[in-house]
Every structure is written in structure tokens, then in C-alpha cells.
Design a protein around this motif. Structure first.
Motif, short mmCIF file in Angstrom:
data_model
loop_
_atom_site.label_atom_id
_atom_site.label_comp_id
_atom_site.label_asym_id
_atom_site.label_seq_id
_atom_site.Cartn_x
_atom_site.Cartn_y
_atom_site.Cartn_z
N ARG A 145 78.54 10.28 64.33
CA ARG A 145 79.98 10.48 64.42
C ARG A 145 80.59 9.24 65.06
N ARG A 163 83.27 9.04 67.70
CA ARG A 163 83.03 9.41 69.10
C ARG A 163 82.58 8.22 69.95
N ARG A 215 73.33 14.95 75.63
CA ARG A 215 74.54 14.59 74.88
C ARG A 215 74.24 14.21 73.43
N SER A 263 73.27 15.85 70.86
CA SER A 263 73.78 16.75 69.82
C SER A 263 75.22 16.43 69.44
N GLY A 264 75.94 15.78 70.34
CA GLY A 264 77.35 15.50 70.09
C GLY A 264 77.61 14.23 69.30
N TRP A 280 75.38 13.03 66.75
CA TRP A 280 74.87 13.11 65.39
C TRP A 280 75.93 13.73 64.48
N ALA A 281 75.86 13.36 63.20
CA ALA A 281 76.78 13.96 62.24
C ALA A 281 76.24 15.29 61.72
N ASP A 321 74.99 19.40 62.27
CA ASP A 321 75.46 20.49 63.12
C ASP A 321 74.83 20.31 64.49
N GLY A 322 75.64 20.41 65.53
CA GLY A 322 75.12 20.15 66.87
C GLY A 322 75.54 21.22 67.86
N PHE A 323 74.56 21.65 68.66
CA PHE A 323 74.84 22.68 69.68
C PHE A 323 74.40 22.18 71.05
N HIS A 324 75.34 22.10 71.94
CA HIS A 324 75.11 21.58 73.29
C HIS A 324 75.14 22.78 74.23
N THR A 325 73.97 23.23 74.67
CA THR A 325 73.88 24.52 75.36
C THR A 325 73.94 24.33 76.88
N THR A 326 73.45 25.30 77.61
CA THR A 326 73.45 25.20 79.08
C THR A 326 72.16 24.50 79.55
N HIS A 327 72.13 24.21 80.85
CA HIS A 327 71.03 23.43 81.41
C HIS A 327 69.70 24.20 81.30
#
Lengths: 383, 285
Positions: free
Chosen positions: B14, B17, B60, B62-63, B65-66, B68-74
Motif C-alpha cells: 500500500r 501508506r 505493523r 499487516s497494514g 501489505w496490499a 487483506d490485513g488484520f492487526h489484532t491485540t498483543h
């Protein structure tokens, strides 16, 4: 994943509350369950470990409650209606990721079969002490939906409602059950599926120009299917309409306001309650969950004594029915709130009645039921 | 004619970004490159690749890449990835996260996903410390080194041997490379992508800003040079010998490669078949 094999047939059943919650979940379309053993919720997991594979669904016993809630968030993103069930200690462990589901706007259902607390408390005995935790347990400002059944039939009906609301609003929904309802056996009528409205999430259709968090007029963004080129971005960080992280206070403001408003502004679509003999009442007993059963009996007993007392049973706990309480507060002199905790809903009734009525608490701190005579005693004391 | 130069991995990123949050000299860019190259060379449909990450610098990923990205909890990308993969077995689900995220706060999920042989690829970015929060000691910090919470040197927190942990817990593919060994890393990602089950690639990365600076490696290049000089490729190495001692040689290579072990999602599908067959036989319903 839908598979008509193993669907429960319409008719009459003799189930515990936990059985009813498990069957209602399947009825509502739940095809993924992850959980960790904890009393008094275990029968939900046990039944679903037997029943979900029959309908082509997935049951996983996870390593802890944190993994349980996170994996149902992942499975829900994967397109399956998903649920977990737990009790107080596990519910505490889940709080951080309830916030993740709120922020990512993921439909999930969390059953909290309340027992006596705090801490390990009395694992096998009734409690209703997680009511405020359900509202405030995760950090930061957010709104949540929580429903509380008072009969086994309601455990069935409200579980279907929980899935429908979670899909409609893209939000976690909590079922605040308690040990009383969950282990009680009663008659349940399973309706014909054709007579029940099942709501499925609104799906995004066109990947071109799709923004992961651009909401429609109903304040809910359509959810994109994973793996179809939508380039989904989802994060627990504060994010803009594209789903991109931002540290801009204005982005925070816009996002949080929408997350609050999608529930606050549409709470008339969520709030459900039952009013009984309130028309001419001087006193209204407010209750929910198992305690509501004794409260209702007490109201009938008091009516026989000629006391003008009514009963308000809350099925939706959060968002709280402020307006319902306030309208009653204009007419009645006193509220009595019956609950098995230190007065968690009593303070909500005090707040919502805005000083127009006196509010009293009757209950205990958990470990046993409230008896109708105790509620009647309070009615006689304050009348 | 003048044509605009386009970076070969541009289509996987992306670009809007950029600039990213990573420091100069961070190893993440090289891991990014190796991953994109592997996807391209394998001819995998990028739509079917999903990146799940946790919290921290590498979280970070996942944010950017082009995909589908999922940025979850620690600590929680692994159970998230498991749920997603079970729901959508057609997807390539990849977890990219750091040593703190995957081995400290998320350590329980790491070993249990390995035990179940959940069908996901985990790229464990090991930079020996918590970069995002300022360089604290972590579960892979070598003994003796300085971090912001071991100002006298790390005398109290012995590190995990992540390779042995993954192998002992049941992973079907375990490899370790460094960000200096990009060609090996790319080939290894390609190998892992063609396997099924719980696959772990530990990538020893660089963090000059937080880790290097406090351990006599303030220059990004010196960090890379350290990896070049100390990493030793061994054929069929023993996971038990994969300890990392600061200032000493350490092993890279493919430690575990097991074909044919039934994955968790295959087990789940088999269970569904068994349950449905039994149901058809009974007249309970």
C-alpha cells in the motif's frame, strides 16, 4: 457451511438454560464455537461439541478464554457466525478482546453464565455481579449490547436475538445468563424456522473503491468477505474509513462517536422489556435474570394484599432503557430493584429516574437465590 | 523514452501508506521483500493471502501489505489466524509478528497452535527486544546484553530457543534465517507455502535503534555484519543446538520438515464427517 443435517426440529423440548442457549445458537446460524471449560457454563460447550459437527459447524476447545474470544473474532471475519461461553473469571480475561471486536466491528456472541464472585467466588452458585463489567469491562469509550434471560424459553429466544443484533450492528453481544437459568430445566418451544427472522450481516459487494470502515447511513459499514480482493484493513488501532491507523484526535473523535451512535441512536431497535401491572402502580419492582422470577412472584403476592405494585423485567440490560425508567418515574413513587449483586442496576435506575422516584435495593451478594418473600418484605417495608 | 521506475514489489504494497513507521536499518524491509518475492515466484493469487499480526514493530506488517490485513491485540494473532483459517480453509493465512508478541504474551497460543498443527505460516521476527516500546528485555534477549530494563546487562532472563520450542511443540516446518540471508529466506518461505500445517520461520532481524545502540552496534550495517559473521548454515541441524549466545556463532537452516502430518483443519473436517455419518445412522433426530 450450512447443512440441513442435524437441525433441531420444531416442537417442545425439556432443556436446561445452557442446552437452550446452545440449540438457539445453532438455530440462529452459529457454525463456530471456541471456549474454555468453566463452571457453570460447561453444558453449552459440551452440547455444542456434540451438535455443531452434526450441522457442519466447528467446535474448538481452546487453551484459554483469551484464545477463545480471539479465535471467534477471526472465524467471524471468515464468515461464520461465532460464539463463546464462559463465566466470571473467563469473562474478565476476555475483556481486552471484547474491545477488539468493538473496534474491528465484528459480530460475535459471548455468553457469560454468571456465578458468585469476585475472583473465584463460589463457582457452582448463582451470582449476577458481572452486569456493570459487561458495560465497562474493556478500556476506552464504547457501547455494548447485553441481554439477560429469566426463563429457559427466554434463554433460547434471546440467544437468537443476540446473533441477530450482532450481525445487524456489527458488534459483540453479551448474553448475561446466570447459574440459576443455565442449570434450570423448563419447557422450551422451538419454533418453525420459517416463523423466525434471522438477520445476516450486510456484505460489501464491489471491491473497487471499497473502504473497510466507510459506514452507510445506518452507521454500520458493510463487511467484506476475506480473500476476494477487497484489500481489507482491520485494526484495533484508531483508524479512518480506509481502516488505516491514525493518531489524529479528530479521527479518534469521528470513529468513537460513530461506534457509540450506531447503538445509542438505534437503541429503540435493541431494547426489549416486559411490563406487568404497572398501569396503576405506586411501586414498581425492576428485575432481570433469575432474580426476576422471585420479583414477579412477590408482585403477585403483594397484589393479593391490595398493594398497587407493578413489575418491570429487563431483557435488554445494555443499552439501558433510560426512557422506560424515566417515563415510569413520572408516575410511580418508588422503585425496588431486585438483583443478586450489590446494586449494579439499582444505580442505573437511580440515574435514569433523575430524582423523580425513590429507589431501593433488595438482594444478596451471590451464592443463593432471592426469595419472593424477601422482595415482598421490601415492598411492605417501603410502601 | 523515459519510464517511471516502479519498485518490483510495489504491487504488493500500500504505497499510499508510506513512509512506514520502521526505523532506518530495521530488518522488516528485507523480510517484506523476501515475502513478496516468494509470493510472486510461486504465482500465488495475492487475494488469497491474508496477513495477521499482533502488536509491536513487526505487528505493523499487516497494514502495509496490499493483501487483506488484520492487526489484532498483543500476543493474539495466532488464535485469530486459527479461527479465520478454520472458517476459510481456501486462504493462505500468514502470521507475521515479533518475539515478544509470539513468545512472551502470546507464548501459550504459539505452543498450542503447534500442538494442534493449525494450518498457518508463522513468520517470527526476532530482534531480541521490544522495539516499539523502547527496547526492553524480551523472551529471546540473549544473556548478558543491555536493554532498557536490563541496564546492568541481562543476568536474569534466559532466552527461549524458539526453534526448539516450535519443534518440540509439534510444528511441521521450522527454519531459521537472518535478514542477511535473503535468498535462503525467500526459498524457505516458498517451501513453507507449499506445505500444510503449523510452519514457523524464525527470522533474526536487526534493531539498531533500540538493541544495537545499547550493544555496541549503533550503525545499521554493523548489525547486518554481526548476523553475517555469526550465523552458520548447517544442513539438517538439531533444534536443540539452536541456542543463541551473544557474541558466539549460531545456527541457521531448516531444522524440521515433516510431510504428511494431518493438520488441524483436516482433523476438524474429518470429525464433521464422522459426526454426520453417526447422525444419519441414528434416529435420535
Amino acid at each position: 457451511m450450512m447443512n440441513l443435517v442435524g437441525e433441531v426440529k420444531p416442537g417442545m423440548y425439556f432443556w436446561s438454560g445452557n442446552d437452550a442457549i446452545a440449540e438457539a445458537a445453532i438455530f440462529a446460524g452459529c457454525r463456530f464455537y471456541a471456549g474454555y471449560p468453566i463452571t457453570p457454563s460447561n453444558e453449552i460447550a459440551e452440547r455444542l461439541s456434540w451438535r455443531l459437527p452434526q450441522v457442519g459447524g466447528i467446535f474448538v476447545q481452546m487453551e484459554d478464554e483469551i484464545a477463545s474470544i480471539v479465535s471467534i473474532i477471526g472465524a467471524s471475519w471468515g464468515g461464520l457466525k461465532s460464539m463463546t461461553a464462559t463465566s466470571g473469571p473467563g469473562f474478565s480475561l476476555m475483556q481486552e478482546n471484547i474491545g477488539l471486536a468493538v473496534m474491528m466491528e465484528v459480530p460475535i456472541v459471548i455468553v457469560d453464565v454468571q456465578r458468585a464472585g469476585p475472583s473465584t467466588g463460589i463457582p457452582t452458585m448463582i451470582g449476577m455481579g458481572d452486569v456493570q463489567q459487561a458495560k465497562w469491562g474493556s478500556h476506552g469509550p464504547y457501547e455494548i449490547i447485553a441481554l439477560s434471560p429469566s426463563t429457559v424459553q427466554e434463554a433460547f429466544d434471546l440467544t437468537i436475538m443476540a446473533f441477530n443484533l450482532s450481525e445487524k450492528f456489527r458488534t459483540p453481544v453479551i448474553i448475561l445468563a446466570d447459574e440459576g437459568i443455565s442449570h434450570m430445566y423448563e419447557k422450551v418451544v422451538v419454533p418453525d424456522p420459517r416463523d423466525v427472522i434471522i438477520i445476516n450481516r450486510k456484505l460489501a459487494k464491489d471491491p473497487n473503491g471499497y473502504l473497510s470502515y466507510k459506514a452507510d447511513d445506518d452507521l454500520v459499514p458493510p463487511m467484506a468477505p476475506v480473500g476476494e480482493g477487497f484489500r481489507i484493513q482491520s485494526t484495533g488501532l484508531t483508524h479512518d474509513e480506509r481502516g488505516y491507523p491514525s493518531a489524529d484526535p479528530e479521527v479518534q473523535n469521528v470513529l468513537v462517536r460513530r461506534l457509540l451512535d450506531k447503538i445509542r441512536k438505534r437503541k429503540h431497535e435493541i431494547i426489549d422489556y416486559r411490563m406487568y401491572k404497572c398501569e396503576d402502580a405506586d411501586i414498581v419492582v425492576v428485575s432481570y435474570g433469575s432474580a426476576a422470577r422471585s420479583a414477579k412472584s412477590a408482585v403477585d403476592m403483594a397484589r393479593k394484599e391490595g398493594i398497587k405494585v407493578g413489575f418491570l423485567q429487563l431483557k435488554t440490560i445494555w443499552p439501558f432503557p433510560d426512557e422506560v425508567i424515566f417515563e415510569l418515574a413520572k408516575k410511580v413513587k418508588k422503585f425496588i430493584v431486585a438483583e443478586i449483586n450489590e446494586g449494579q442496576i439499582t444505580r442505573e435506575v437511580e440515574r435514569a429516574s433523575k430524582g423523580r422516584s425513590e429507589v431501593f435495593w433488595v438482594g444478596n451478594y451471590g451464592g443463593r437465590w432471592i426469595f419472593p418473600e424477601e422482595v415482598l418484605g421490601k415492598i411492605l417495608e417501603v410502601k | 523514452m523515459i519510464t517511471a521506475l516502479v519498485h518490483p514489489i510495489e504491487k504488493f504494497v500500500r504505497s499510499e501508506r508510506l513512509p512506514h513507521i520502521w526505523c532506518s536499518g530495521c530488518g522488516m524491509g528485507m523480510i517484506f521483500n523476501a515475502f513478496a518475492k516468494a509470493i510472486e515466484e510461486l504465482n500465488i493469487d495475492p487475494k488469497k493471502v491474508v496477513i495477521v499480526s499482533g502488536i509491536g514493530c513487526s505487528g505493523r506488517a499487516s497494514g502495509y501489505w496490499a493483501y487483506d490485513g488484520f492487526h489484532t491485540t498483543h500476543g493474539r494473532p495466532i488464535p485469530f489466524a486459527m479461527g479465520l483459517k478454520l472458517a476459510r480453509p481456501d486462504l493462505h493465512v500468514v502470521v507475521i509478528s515479533g518475539d515478544g508478541d509470539l513468545l512472551a504474551i502470546g507464548g501459550n497460543h504459539f505452543i498450542h497452535a503447534a500442538r494442534r498443527n493449525v494450518d498457518i505460516l508463522v513468520i517470527l521476527v526476532n530482534n531480541f527486544n521490544y522495539g516499539m516500546t523502547g527496547g526492553q528485555v524480551g523472551p529471546t534477549t540473549p544473556e548478558g546484553v543491555r536493554t532498557t530494563t536490563t541496564p546492568y546487562g541481562n543476568y536474569t532472563e534466559p532466552p527461549f530457543n524458539a526453534v526448539w520450542l516450535a519443534a518440540a511443540s509439534g510444528a511441521v516446518y521450522v527454519a531459521r534465517w537472518t535478514v542477511y540471508h535473503l535468498r535462503n529466506l525467500t526459498e524457505s518461505i516458498k517451501t513453507a507455502f507449499q506445505m500444510k500445517g503449523f510452519r514457523v520461520i524464525e527470522v533474526i532481524s536487526t534493531c539498531p535503534t533500540d538493541f544495537g545502540r545499547r550493544n555496541a552496534l549503533p550503525d545499521p550495517l554493523d548489525n547486518l555484519r554481526y548476523l553475517k559473521e555469526n550465523a552458520v548454515y548447517v544442513k539438517n541441524p538439531d533444534p536443540r543446538e539452536a541456542d543463541i549466545v551473544w557474541g558466539k556463532k549460531f545456527i541457521i537452516g531448516e531444522f524440521v520438515k515433516i510431510e504428511g502430518k494431518e493438520s488441524f483443519d483436516d482433523r476438524i473436517r474429518r470429525l464433521i464427517e464422522i459426526a454426520q455419518k453417526e447422525l444419519r445412522r441414528s434416529d435420535l433426530q
